[in-house]
Design an enzyme around this catalytic site. Structure first.
Site, mmCIF file in Angstrom:
data_model
loop_
_atom_site.group_PDB
_atom_site.id
_atom_site.type_symbol
_atom_site.label_atom_id
_atom_site.label_comp_id
_atom_site.label_asym_id
_atom_site.label_seq_id
_atom_site.Cartn_x
_atom_site.Cartn_y
_atom_site.Cartn_z
ATOM 1 N N ASP A 42 -15.291 -1.827 9.811
ATOM 2 C CA ASP A 42 -16.125 -2.129 8.649
ATOM 3 C C ASP A 42 -17.085 -3.276 8.946
ATOM 4 O OD1 ASP A 42 -14.715 -0.187 7.259
ATOM 5 O OD2 ASP A 42 -13.246 -1.618 6.488
ATOM 6 N N GLU B 11 -13.557 -6.102 9.719
ATOM 7 C CA GLU B 11 -12.207 -5.862 10.221
ATOM 8 C C GLU B 11 -12.119 -4.457 10.796
ATOM 9 O OE1 GLU B 11 -9.418 -6.153 7.043
ATOM 10 O OE2 GLU B 11 -10.256 -4.479 5.925
ATOM 11 N N ASN C 140 -9.441 -1.105 10.991
ATOM 12 C CA ASN C 140 -8.298 -0.465 10.347
ATOM 13 C C ASN C 140 -7.750 0.587 11.296
ATOM 14 O OD1 ASN C 140 -6.675 1.279 8.689
ATOM 15 N ND2 ASN C 140 -7.712 0.481 6.886
ATOM 16 N N SER D 22 -6.306 -3.270 2.990
ATOM 17 C CA SER D 22 -6.803 -2.784 1.692
ATOM 18 C C SER D 22 -7.109 -3.910 0.706
ATOM 19 C CB SER D 22 -5.805 -1.801 1.070
ATOM 20 O OG SER D 22 -5.889 -0.552 1.702
ATOM 21 N N GLU E 250 0.815 -1.220 0.000
ATOM 22 C CA GLU E 250 0.000 0.000 0.000
ATOM 23 C C GLU E 250 0.850 1.273 0.000
ATOM 24 O OE1 GLU E 250 -3.518 -0.451 2.778
ATOM 25 O OE2 GLU E 250 -2.303 -2.163 3.378
ATOM 26 N N GLY F 73 -7.086 5.296 5.575
ATOM 27 C CA GLY F 73 -6.605 6.126 4.489
ATOM 28 C C GLY F 73 -7.070 7.568 4.601
ATOM 29 N N ARG G 293 -11.079 2.820 11.891
ATOM 30 C CA ARG G 293 -12.293 2.586 11.104
ATOM 31 C C ARG G 293 -12.684 1.122 11.232
ATOM 32 N NH1 ARG G 293 -10.663 2.566 5.970
ATOM 33 N NH2 ARG G 293 -11.304 0.398 5.667
ATOM 34 N N TYR H 272 -9.614 2.950 -4.200
ATOM 35 C CA TYR H 272 -8.673 4.021 -4.528
ATOM 36 C C TYR H 272 -8.794 4.561 -5.950
ATOM 37 C CZ TYR H 272 -6.698 2.449 -0.155
ATOM 38 O OH TYR H 272 -6.533 2.104 1.170
#
Length: 315
Positions: free
Chosen positions: A260, A273, A275, A153, A13, A279, A258, A219
């Site tokens: 999800d 998961e 994070n 990601s 990433e 991002g 974050r 992205y």
């Protein structure tokens, strides 16, 4: 504040991190801070002197040693303050297997899964054997999600709908990690909840062009529709925020993170998961969630830095 933004790194990433870090640096400068940037690749130790001279290190790294607790442990030893979670929490969140065990212990629903470990002497069946695929589909259903256990990601992720293709997907995932997770696929809507300093931000919904919210959809502008706040009823919103905070606490996270979810058609929320270093690119989710809460991007970046200064360091 004197702020050092770490960006780049050596993970898959890297390019995303460079984009995140560049935006963060410009936003912090706009708030009047003294900002420098540094890339820990190929020598993470080379950034230590600059980190010690800063009031705080803003972690814009994604994946690899930047997000798995390695650099965080180095900074903890050196007494450097940094954004995001500590070394233990970072490692726990990066390891999808351990995360799911902790989610369930905290009452956060997550899909059933199996682990495949390279060269494991404990494996009862070789994952290359057809019977392994048959048993996996029988246990987890169809399709099966295959992903490296310690990547972010959706790097190396695949959705397998035919048992004969499972071995190939596992082999591909092994290119990114020595542990591969096989997970039951959860149908439904994709929801995400940003957490800032222990407070849940507005829930968002992601509608990707692909079957899942994969790397390209995350992205590439136009490859996903992101709705903040999500068009969901108040009961689902409140439950998503409650579960996000429960997951955040279960992994001992701090700062900005974050979480999800998948909202199953039957109304259940399954945690996918966590994070720990979300991002900060032009298409990223946490900045959109913050904006929905009335927090613009420069203020968000500053809040994350201030939150790190208040933390005590370590885990």
């Amino acid at each position: 504040m004197k702020i050092l933004v770490l960006l780049g790194g050596s993970s898959a990433e890297r390019e995303v991190s460079l984009s995140s870090g560049g935006r963060v640096a410009e936003a912090l400068k706009a708030r009047g801070h003294t900002v420098t940037t540094a890339d820990p690749h190929p020598d993470p130790l080379a950034v230590l002197d600059a980190a010690r001279q800063a009031d705080v290190v803003w972690m814009a790294l994604h994946g690899g040693t930047g997000e798995d607790g390695t650099i965080q442990a180095l900074f903890d030893l050196a007494g450097v303050r940094y954004t995001g979670s500590g070394h233990l929490a970072s490692a726990l969140a990066m390891d999808k297997d351990l995360s799911k065990h902790l989610f369930r212990a905290a009452g956060v629903l997550t899909a059933d899964w199996r682990m495949v470990i390279a060269n494991s002497a404990l494996a009862t069946r070789d994952w290359r054997e057809p019977v392994f695929a048959t048993e996996t589909f029988a246990a987890l259903g169809n399709p099966v999600v295959v992903k490296p256990s310690k990547q972010g990601s959706t790097v190396g992720l695949d959705i397998v709908k035919a048992p004969q293709k499972l071995a190939g997907a596992i082999a591909e995932a092994f290119k990114h990690d020595d542990e591969v997770m096989l997970e039951g696929y959860v149908p439904g809507r994709e929801l995400t909840v940003g957490v800032l300093g222990g407070v849940a931000l507005p829930v968002g919904e992601i509608i990707p062009k692909h079957e899942i919210y994969d790397y390209e959809c995350k992205y590439t502008p136009g490859m996903a529709e992101e709705l903040f706040p999500a068009p969901i009823d108040d009961v689902v919103r409140d439950e998503a925020q409650r579960l996000a905070l429960a997951a955040y606490a279960a992994l001992k996270l701090r700062g900005c993170a974050r979480i999800d979810f998948r909202l199953h058609p039957d109304g259940r929320l399954f945690c996918l998961e966590a994070n720990t270093l979300p991002g900060m690119t032009g298409t990223s989710l946490v900045p959109q969630a913050a904006m929905a809460a009335g927090i613009d991007f420069p203020e968000l970046c500053e809040r994350i830095a201030v939150e790190a200064l208040r933390s005590v360091g370590g885990d």
